[in-house]
Design a protein around this motif. Structure first.
Motif, mmCIF file in Angstrom:
data_model
loop_
_atom_site.group_PDB
_atom_site.id
_atom_site.type_symbol
_atom_site.label_atom_id
_atom_site.label_comp_id
_atom_site.label_asym_id
_atom_site.label_seq_id
_atom_site.Cartn_x
_atom_site.Cartn_y
_atom_site.Cartn_z
ATOM 1 N N LEU A 286 135.584 -68.615 -47.749
ATOM 2 C CA LEU A 286 134.592 -67.561 -47.488
ATOM 3 C C LEU A 286 134.523 -66.539 -48.622
ATOM 4 N N ASP A 287 133.411 -65.824 -48.684
ATOM 5 C CA ASP A 287 133.219 -64.761 -49.682
ATOM 6 C C ASP A 287 133.691 -63.444 -49.070
ATOM 7 N N VAL A 288 134.905 -63.018 -49.444
ATOM 8 C CA VAL A 288 135.489 -61.813 -48.821
ATOM 9 C C VAL A 288 134.796 -60.532 -49.294
ATOM 10 N N HIS A 289 134.154 -60.588 -50.455
ATOM 11 C CA HIS A 289 133.490 -59.393 -50.976
ATOM 12 C C HIS A 289 132.217 -59.056 -50.206
ATOM 13 N N LYS A 290 131.695 -60.049 -49.465
ATOM 14 C CA LYS A 290 130.495 -59.804 -48.651
ATOM 15 C C LYS A 290 130.849 -59.648 -47.177
ATOM 16 N N CYS A 291 132.158 -59.481 -46.891
ATOM 17 C CA CYS A 291 132.641 -59.326 -45.506
ATOM 18 C C CYS A 291 132.205 -60.481 -44.617
ATOM 19 N N GLU A 292 132.243 -61.665 -45.203
ATOM 20 C CA GLU A 292 131.899 -62.894 -44.475
ATOM 21 C C GLU A 292 133.116 -63.309 -43.651
ATOM 22 N N ILE A 293 132.968 -63.436 -42.318
ATOM 23 C CA ILE A 293 134.132 -63.819 -41.505
ATOM 24 C C ILE A 293 134.041 -65.258 -40.977
ATOM 25 N N ALA A 294 132.883 -65.888 -41.126
ATOM 26 C CA ALA A 294 132.735 -67.301 -40.746
ATOM 27 C C ALA A 294 131.499 -67.860 -41.430
ATOM 28 N N ARG A 295 131.561 -69.191 -41.715
ATOM 29 C CA ARG A 295 130.374 -69.844 -42.260
ATOM 30 C C ARG A 295 130.234 -71.218 -41.610
ATOM 31 N N PHE A 296 129.067 -71.452 -41.046
ATOM 32 C CA PHE A 296 128.790 -72.722 -40.372
ATOM 33 C C PHE A 296 127.820 -73.542 -41.212
ATOM 34 N N TYR A 297 127.885 -74.852 -41.016
ATOM 35 C CA TYR A 297 126.953 -75.759 -41.683
ATOM 36 C C TYR A 297 126.221 -76.521 -40.586
ATOM 37 N N LYS A 298 125.008 -76.067 -40.304
ATOM 38 C CA LYS A 298 124.231 -76.587 -39.181
ATOM 39 C C LYS A 298 123.424 -77.814 -39.608
ATOM 40 N N LEU A 299 123.581 -78.897 -38.852
ATOM 41 C CA LEU A 299 122.842 -80.120 -39.156
ATOM 42 C C LEU A 299 121.537 -80.168 -38.375
ATOM 43 N N HIS A 300 120.421 -80.270 -39.107
ATOM 44 C CA HIS A 300 119.109 -80.531 -38.517
ATOM 45 C C HIS A 300 118.873 -82.037 -38.623
ATOM 46 N N GLU A 301 117.674 -82.490 -38.274
ATOM 47 C CA GLU A 301 117.397 -83.929 -38.401
ATOM 48 C C GLU A 301 117.381 -84.390 -39.850
ATOM 49 N N ARG A 302 116.899 -83.505 -40.753
ATOM 50 C CA ARG A 302 116.753 -83.915 -42.155
ATOM 51 C C ARG A 302 117.415 -82.952 -43.135
ATOM 52 N N LYS A 303 118.244 -82.040 -42.659
ATOM 53 C CA LYS A 303 118.894 -81.143 -43.628
ATOM 54 C C LYS A 303 120.149 -80.506 -43.050
ATOM 55 N N CYS A 304 120.928 -79.885 -43.941
ATOM 56 C CA CYS A 304 122.130 -79.139 -43.560
ATOM 57 C C CYS A 304 121.937 -77.702 -44.027
ATOM 58 N N GLU A 305 122.061 -76.758 -43.090
ATOM 59 C CA GLU A 305 121.738 -75.350 -43.363
ATOM 60 C C GLU A 305 122.971 -74.464 -43.153
ATOM 61 N N PRO A 306 123.465 -73.812 -44.228
ATOM 62 C CA PRO A 306 124.595 -72.896 -44.049
ATOM 63 C C PRO A 306 124.170 -71.612 -43.311
ATOM 64 N N ILE A 307 125.030 -71.171 -42.362
ATOM 65 C CA ILE A 307 124.794 -69.935 -41.606
ATOM 66 C C ILE A 307 126.021 -69.047 -41.785
ATOM 67 N N VAL A 308 125.807 -67.840 -42.266
ATOM 68 C CA VAL A 308 126.902 -66.926 -42.580
ATOM 69 C C VAL A 308 127.026 -65.848 -41.509
ATOM 70 N N MET A 309 128.265 -65.625 -41.028
ATOM 71 C CA MET A 309 128.560 -64.539 -40.085
ATOM 72 C C MET A 309 129.218 -63.394 -40.847
ATOM 73 N N THR A 310 128.627 -62.205 -40.752
ATOM 74 C CA THR A 310 129.067 -61.063 -41.553
ATOM 75 C C THR A 310 129.341 -59.836 -40.693
ATOM 76 N N VAL A 311 130.381 -59.087 -41.081
ATOM 77 C CA VAL A 311 130.634 -57.777 -40.459
ATOM 78 C C VAL A 311 130.043 -56.733 -41.393
ATOM 79 N N PRO A 312 129.059 -55.927 -40.920
ATOM 80 C CA PRO A 312 128.462 -54.953 -41.835
ATOM 81 C C PRO A 312 129.453 -53.845 -42.207
ATOM 82 N N ARG A 313 129.683 -53.668 -43.504
ATOM 83 C CA ARG A 313 130.557 -52.601 -44.017
ATOM 84 C C ARG A 313 129.884 -51.967 -45.224
ATOM 85 N N LYS A 314 130.071 -50.660 -45.375
ATOM 86 C CA LYS A 314 129.424 -49.967 -46.492
ATOM 87 C C LYS A 314 130.170 -50.188 -47.800
ATOM 88 N N SER A 315 131.492 -50.297 -47.723
ATOM 89 C CA SER A 315 132.282 -50.440 -48.940
ATOM 90 C C SER A 315 132.325 -51.897 -49.371
#
Length: 416
Positions: A286-315
């Protein structure tokens, strides 16, 4: 007037966001098989997806950076003779992946750095021991080269992969189809769910049931009336459980705590298209500088789409409350030691400066003389890319010899 007290949690405002189209993996024919596995496995180097294949089973392994439209001719891992049902990357070596198939076998593959340049048909090892299709795979979290497999024969096998041996075989524990199987954090116990509506906690080495009769649940959370299978992902670092419904278009997430009511609903990520499968990135990717706490890779019928879960932080400084030391790629015990009774706790790493892969990955060694399978590749499997190029060279030489033989025959017939 009574005011509703809102429970305080640093994860209350976690939000999910899909990455832009150019950061997705497009034009991939995801498998149409009706099976309840994730169909996707991810690590910081690669994303792997089970794809449609004619005349057998295949899955595609792409380097993380290979986003955009994927050419139809892109090479796949295609050594199974039946559809692939489950895949999982080894947690201790990002280049090693296991696959289970309808052909009743488990295969271990080594993916070269940079991805495949030609179709991969020969596994490092083929593990045979199931009499029906193999639909569940799970690597041991702390022991090197220990793999769990479960099949539709209601049998659960623990393999010493480096020796190609089925060390533990549980064939009388489950009276019906095994729906899922997973390890606890240090791999000292296995939890299974079964079609007989019973969950069992197993001693993995003895193959015996430790706990079978669970009392009342601590809490019960009603989700919806959908009949789709839930794919759960639990993050022990944050205490968040993510529930992805297969065939659903949402990811619900909850915080799990020690106090009643134990499970607290946080939020839901929703989209228009339903998911056919889901991959979950290990924390070290994960990208810790963007406060990313999880990343999923969602499968559609014809593609794979990354989904990022983020905790909003100002710093943009490192948020140590979001990133306690987490599980790294180093195993804490070898397979032989573990089967002899030695447990090992996970080896933790800090993400403060981002995860840096060790210069030399944990080598995948196969004890060739001890292998009980005929399809293991010769030599050190770490040189798999070299083996592939040698095979190609031999094939080219054979073709050249055939061509020369043909010409000689033509010349001889002219002389006659």
């Amino acid at each position: 007037m009574s005011r509703k007290v809102v429970r305080s949690s640093k994860f209350r405002h976690v939000f999910g966001q899909a990455l832009k189209t150019d950061q997705c993996y497009d034009d991939i024919r995801i498998s149409q098989m009706t099976w309840d596995s994730n169909f996707c496995s991810v690590n910081p180097k690669f994303v792997a997806m089970i794809v449609d294949a004619s005349g057998g089973g295949a899955f595609m392994v792409l380097p993380m950076s290979k986003t955009g439209r994927i050419d139809m001719s892109y090479p796949t891992v295609c050594g199974h003779t039946g559809p692939v049902l489950d895949i999982e990357f080894c947690p201790h070596n990002d280049n090693i992946i296991a696959s289970g198939s309808e052909d009743c076998s488990v295969m271990i593959w080594e993916i070269p750095d940079g991805g495949l340049t030609s179709p991969l048909t020969e596994p490092v090892i083929k593990l045979e021991g199931h009499s029906k299709r193999v639909g569940i795979l799970s690597w041991h979290p702390t022991a090197h080269n220990v793999l769990l497999s479960a099949g539709c024969d209601n049998v659960l096998i623990l393999w010493n992969v480096a020796r190609g041996e089925a060390v533990v075989r549980m064939d009388s524990v489950h009276p019906d189809l095994i729906y899922s199987a997973c390890w606890n954090r240090d791999g000292s116990q296995i939890l299974t769910s079964c079609k007989d509506k019973t969950m069992r906690v197993l001693d993995p080495r003895k193959g015996t049931v430790l706990i079978n009769n669970f009392a009342e649940p601590l809490t019960l959370q009603e989700l919806d009336t959908s009949s789709g299978v839930l794919l759960p992902f639990f993050d022990p670092d944050t205490g968040i459980v993510y529930l992805c419904g297969k065939g659903d278009s949402s990811i619900r997430y909850f915080e799990v705590t020690d106090e009643a009511p134990y499970v607290h609903y946080l939020s839901m990520y929703g989209s228009k298209e339903s998911q056919k499968g889901m991959g979950y990135m290990p924390k070290r990717g994960l990208d810790v500088h963007k406060c990313e706490i999880a990343r999923f890779y969602k499968l559609h019928e014809r593609k794979c789409e990354p989904i990022v879960m983020t905790v909003p932080r100002k710093s943009d400084l490192f948020q140590d409350d979001l990133y306690p030391d987490t599980v790294g790629p180093e195993p804490s015990v070898e397979a032989d030691e573990w089967f002899q009774g030695k447990d090992g706790q996970p080896v933790l790493i800090s993400l403060k400066d981002g995860f840096v892969a060790p210069t030399k990955a944990k080598e995948f060694k196969v004890h060739k003389s001890l292998l009980k399978t005929s399809t293991a590749s010769a030599g050190n499997p770490h040189d798999n890319s070299g083996v592939q190029s040698l095979r190609k060279e031999v094939k080219d030489l054979n073709a050249a010899v055939e061509e020369l033989t043909k010409r000689v025959k033509e010349l001889e017939s002219k002389q006659v």
